[in-house]
Enzyme design. Structure first.
Site, mmCIF file in Angstrom:
data_model
loop_
_atom_site.group_PDB
_atom_site.id
_atom_site.type_symbol
_atom_site.label_atom_id
_atom_site.label_comp_id
_atom_site.label_asym_id
_atom_site.label_seq_id
_atom_site.Cartn_x
_atom_site.Cartn_y
_atom_site.Cartn_z
ATOM 1 N N LYS A 21 0.927 -1.142 -0.014
ATOM 2 C CA LYS A 21 -0.032 0.147 -0.243
ATOM 3 C C LYS A 21 0.224 1.387 0.259
ATOM 4 O O LYS A 21 0.565 2.326 -0.760
ATOM 5 C CB LYS A 21 -1.107 -0.004 1.561
ATOM 6 C CG LYS A 21 -1.525 0.992 0.880
ATOM 7 C CD LYS A 21 -3.080 0.750 2.624
ATOM 8 C CE LYS A 21 -2.862 0.897 4.449
ATOM 9 N NZ LYS A 21 -2.971 1.701 4.451
ATOM 10 N N SER A 22 1.713 1.504 0.835
ATOM 11 C CA SER A 22 2.484 2.551 1.108
ATOM 12 C C SER A 22 3.610 2.874 -0.096
ATOM 13 O O SER A 22 3.285 3.701 -0.836
ATOM 14 C CB SER A 22 3.439 2.155 2.312
ATOM 15 O OG SER A 22 3.068 2.276 3.269
ATOM 16 N N ARG A 26 3.210 6.123 -3.339
ATOM 17 C CA ARG A 26 4.004 6.847 -3.936
ATOM 18 C C ARG A 26 4.120 6.614 -5.532
ATOM 19 O O ARG A 26 4.045 7.541 -5.890
ATOM 20 C CB ARG A 26 5.453 6.041 -3.210
ATOM 21 C CG ARG A 26 5.441 7.082 -1.554
ATOM 22 C CD ARG A 26 6.547 5.877 -0.682
ATOM 23 N NE ARG A 26 6.569 6.218 0.957
ATOM 24 C CZ ARG A 26 5.291 6.009 1.648
ATOM 25 N NH1 ARG A 26 4.528 5.480 1.773
ATOM 26 N NH2 ARG A 26 5.511 6.760 2.705
ATOM 27 N N GLY A 93 -4.772 7.996 5.541
ATOM 28 C CA GLY A 93 -4.044 8.815 5.980
ATOM 29 C C GLY A 93 -3.030 9.219 5.095
ATOM 30 O O GLY A 93 -2.075 10.308 4.799
ATOM 31 N N SER A 165 7.416 9.742 11.785
ATOM 32 C CA SER A 165 6.884 9.185 10.324
ATOM 33 C C SER A 165 7.319 9.000 9.586
ATOM 34 O O SER A 165 7.481 10.336 8.723
ATOM 35 C CB SER A 165 5.182 10.468 11.127
ATOM 36 O OG SER A 165 4.032 10.546 9.841
ATOM 37 N N GLN A 167 5.042 9.770 6.558
ATOM 38 C CA GLN A 167 4.110 10.330 6.278
ATOM 39 C C GLN A 167 4.589 11.949 6.226
ATOM 40 O O GLN A 167 4.362 12.653 5.067
ATOM 41 C CB GLN A 167 2.712 10.122 6.950
ATOM 42 C CG GLN A 167 2.308 8.058 6.368
ATOM 43 C CD GLN A 167 0.301 8.359 6.818
ATOM 44 O OE1 GLN A 167 0.598 9.540 8.132
ATOM 45 N NE2 GLN A 167 -0.034 7.059 6.900
ATOM 46 N N ASP A 315 2.671 -1.071 12.102
ATOM 47 C CA ASP A 315 1.183 -1.306 11.548
ATOM 48 C C ASP A 315 1.119 -3.045 11.715
ATOM 49 O O ASP A 315 0.452 -3.718 11.624
ATOM 50 C CB ASP A 315 1.371 -1.434 9.777
ATOM 51 C CG ASP A 315 1.659 -0.077 9.796
ATOM 52 O OD1 ASP A 315 0.498 1.191 10.102
ATOM 53 O OD2 ASP A 315 1.447 0.371 8.005
ATOM 54 N N LYS A 342 -3.988 6.052 14.715
ATOM 55 C CA LYS A 342 -4.069 5.310 13.468
ATOM 56 C C LYS A 342 -5.848 5.372 13.393
ATOM 57 O O LYS A 342 -6.514 6.523 13.514
ATOM 58 C CB LYS A 342 -3.456 4.374 13.436
ATOM 59 C CG LYS A 342 -1.898 3.671 13.428
ATOM 60 C CD LYS A 342 -1.639 4.836 12.579
ATOM 61 C CE LYS A 342 0.265 4.439 12.837
ATOM 62 N NZ LYS A 342 1.028 5.531 11.743
ATOM 63 N N ARG A 346 -5.667 2.042 18.600
ATOM 64 C CA ARG A 346 -5.473 0.962 18.368
ATOM 65 C C ARG A 346 -4.841 0.139 19.483
ATOM 66 O O ARG A 346 -5.420 -1.163 20.068
ATOM 67 C CB ARG A 346 -4.417 0.321 17.070
ATOM 68 C CG ARG A 346 -5.337 0.664 16.174
ATOM 69 C CD ARG A 346 -3.949 0.065 14.361
ATOM 70 N NE ARG A 346 -4.552 0.097 13.566
ATOM 71 C CZ ARG A 346 -3.775 0.413 12.058
ATOM 72 N NH1 ARG A 346 -2.515 0.189 12.066
ATOM 73 N NH2 ARG A 346 -4.709 1.114 11.556
HETATM 74 C C1 S3P Z 1 2.737 4.627 6.133
HETATM 75 C C2 S3P Z 1 3.720 5.184 7.311
HETATM 76 C C3 S3P Z 1 2.947 5.036 8.908
HETATM 77 C C4 S3P Z 1 1.949 3.565 8.711
HETATM 78 C C5 S3P Z 1 1.139 3.721 7.334
HETATM 79 C C6 S3P Z 1 1.726 3.754 6.117
HETATM 80 C C7 S3P Z 1 3.458 5.320 4.930
HETATM 81 O O1 S3P Z 1 2.094 6.061 9.022
HETATM 82 O O2 S3P Z 1 1.137 3.045 9.933
HETATM 83 O O3 S3P Z 1 -0.127 2.845 7.569
HETATM 84 O O4 S3P Z 1 2.616 5.130 3.608
HETATM 85 O O5 S3P Z 1 4.108 6.492 4.841
HETATM 86 P P1 S3P Z 1 2.845 7.005 9.691
HETATM 87 O O6 S3P Z 1 3.757 7.804 9.185
HETATM 88 O O7 S3P Z 1 1.847 7.899 10.719
HETATM 89 O O8 S3P Z 1 3.501 6.558 11.229
#
Ligand code: S3P
Length: 429
Positions: A21-22, A26, A93, A165, A167, A315, A342, A346
């Site tokens: 997914k990440s 991107r 997010g 983070s 993100q 995660d 999250k 959680r």
């Molecule tokens: C993610 C970063 C993580 C993770 C999320 C995906 C990403 O979040 O928990 O499921 O794709 O960069 P955080 O950056 O808020 O820790």
């Protein structure tokens, strides 16, 4: 939709985890702002990544899909169009935080919102650095979405990350791609590095140096499109790894899983718990390591999970907590306060549901203490609309002494459509 799951003795067989997914978010976003076409194979099929696709299409990006791949027609950084309507990041997010980094540098305003869960997640952590770079962002009180992003000419900043983070790091790097001067992100606690890898692959002017902390520097510059093979999602594979470790006589082969070291601290914890996962057929898919994993049933003991490595298995903590109920002794999970913000809280969701099944759990402000092993009983589980809670408790349902039902189980589609069917298929073998 409620999902019911009955106890099972064993699971066996072979499966592939869905695309990461990440990396998928991107690949789509970088493809959209690159010059030329980007072909993406094995994109994550879940709702979150569809939210990113929908938002990019609203910004004028053409994305064609066929059975084997997806083609993004890059518009260059300056080629995005103002959306006629509000962007909706759904439950994602990553969509909201990363896309905000791109939108902050556009010569137009954008409003981005999300579902009820996303509207309660902290966005100040991106508003603050983007504002320092010269953007103006309006939000609801406390920095909650919807966000109105007034794009501006940005300037580079030096930004020590106040929260571990990926993100936030990625949001600032994406803004830095179009800022004047150098943008530097300083990361004391390492987080997943998919953005850095993909930016480098697509020609960004980025450098990473690691000493006491990791310092990532980026300058404005164009990206070029290319071919991206998305590895299977380690976080999705973790549910199956756990099921195979816990059920007697089990053996599973999970193919094409991404094993980027910034994602696999879970395997290190498993080793400390006494369980070895075999990594075979290790290879590289352009920018990320991929392998096949072989997992067999093994006895487990408790472990201590705290400090910097928590960010590298953030995660996987829901499924780790499940596993700890079957391990001998105490498992201490600490420094995991981020789990409270999250898709659900959680830590609270885990404590609530594990207690309902008869586990011995203590909830702490930043973690959990779980004492095992305990024989669990089936229960009515509240997923709190959170995909990782729903999937973790489906795995517990296989171990319990009686059937378990999971509320709003369809939320698993956010990252793993077909999760329950895959679990039932390997359990039936
Ligand atoms: C993610 C970063 C993580 C993770 C999320 C995906 C990403 O979040 O928990 O499921 O794709 O960069 P955080 O950056 O808020 O820790």
């Amino acid at each position: 939709m409620n999902f019911s799951i009955s106890p099972m003795q064993t699971i066996r067989g072979r499966l592939s985890a869905p695309g990461d997914k990440s990396i998928s978010h991107r690949a789509l976003m970088l493809g959209a702002i690159a010059r030329g076409e980007t072909a993406i194979r094995s994109l994550a099929p879940g709702e979150d990544v569809r939210s990113t696709m929908r938002c990019l299409r609203q910004l004028g990006v053409s994305i064609q899909e066929n059975k084997t791949e997806l083609r993004v027609q890059g518009r260059g950084f300056a080629g995005l169009k103002k959306s006629a309507t509000i962007l909706d990041a759904g439950n994602s997010g990553t969509t909201m935080r990363l896309l905000s980094g791109i939108l902050a540098a556009q010569p137009f305003d954008t409003t981005i919102t999300g579902d009820a869960s996303l509207q309660c997640r902290p966005m100040r952590r991106i508003i603050e650095p983007l504002t320092k770079m010269g953007a103006t962002i309006d939000s609801r009180e406390n920095g909650y979405a919807p966000l109105i992003i007034h794009g501006s000419k940005l300037r580079g900043i030096h930004y020590p990350l106040p929260v571990a983070s990926a993100q936030v790091k990625s949001c600032v790097l994406l803004a830095g791609l179009h800022a004047q001067g150098e943008t530097v992100v300083e990361e004391k606690i390492p987080t997943r590095d998919h953005s850095e890898r993909l930016l480098r692959l697509m020609g960004a002017n980025i450098s990473v140096s690691s000493n006491q902390c990791s310092v990532i520097s980026i300058h404005a510059g164009e990206l070029h499109g290319g071919e991206i093979e998305v590895p299977g999602d380690f976080s999705s594979a973790a549910f199956f790894i756990t099921a195979a470790l816990l059920l007697t006589d089990s053996e599973l082969i999970i193919e094409n899983v991404g094993v980027n070291p910034t994602r696999t601290a879970f395997l290190e914890v498993l080793r400390e718990m006494g369980a070895a996962v075999e990594i075979t057929n290790l290879r590289n898919a352009a920018h990320e390591p991929i392998a096949d994993l072989i997992v067999r049933h093994q006895a487990l003991r408790g472990a201590n999970v705290f400090g910097n490595r928590v960010a590298l298995l953030i995660d996987e903590i829901p499924i780790l907590a499940v596993m700890a109920t079957q391990a001998d002794g105490e498992t201490h999970i600490r420094d995991a306060g981020e789990l409270r913000v999250k898709e659900s809280d959680r830590l609270a969701a885990l404590a609530h549901n594990l207690l309902a099944m008869g586990a011995v759990v203590e909830e702490l402000p930043d973690g959990l203490v779980i004492t095992g092993p305990t024989k669990l009983r089936g229960a009515a589980i509240d997923s709190f609309g959170d995909h990782r809670i729903a999937m973790a408790f489906a795995v517990v349902g296989l171990l319990a002494g009686s059937p378990t039902t999971i509320s709003e189980a369809e939320c698993a589609d956010v990252s793993f459509p077909g999760f329950f069917e895959t679990l039932q298929r390997v359990a039936a073998n």
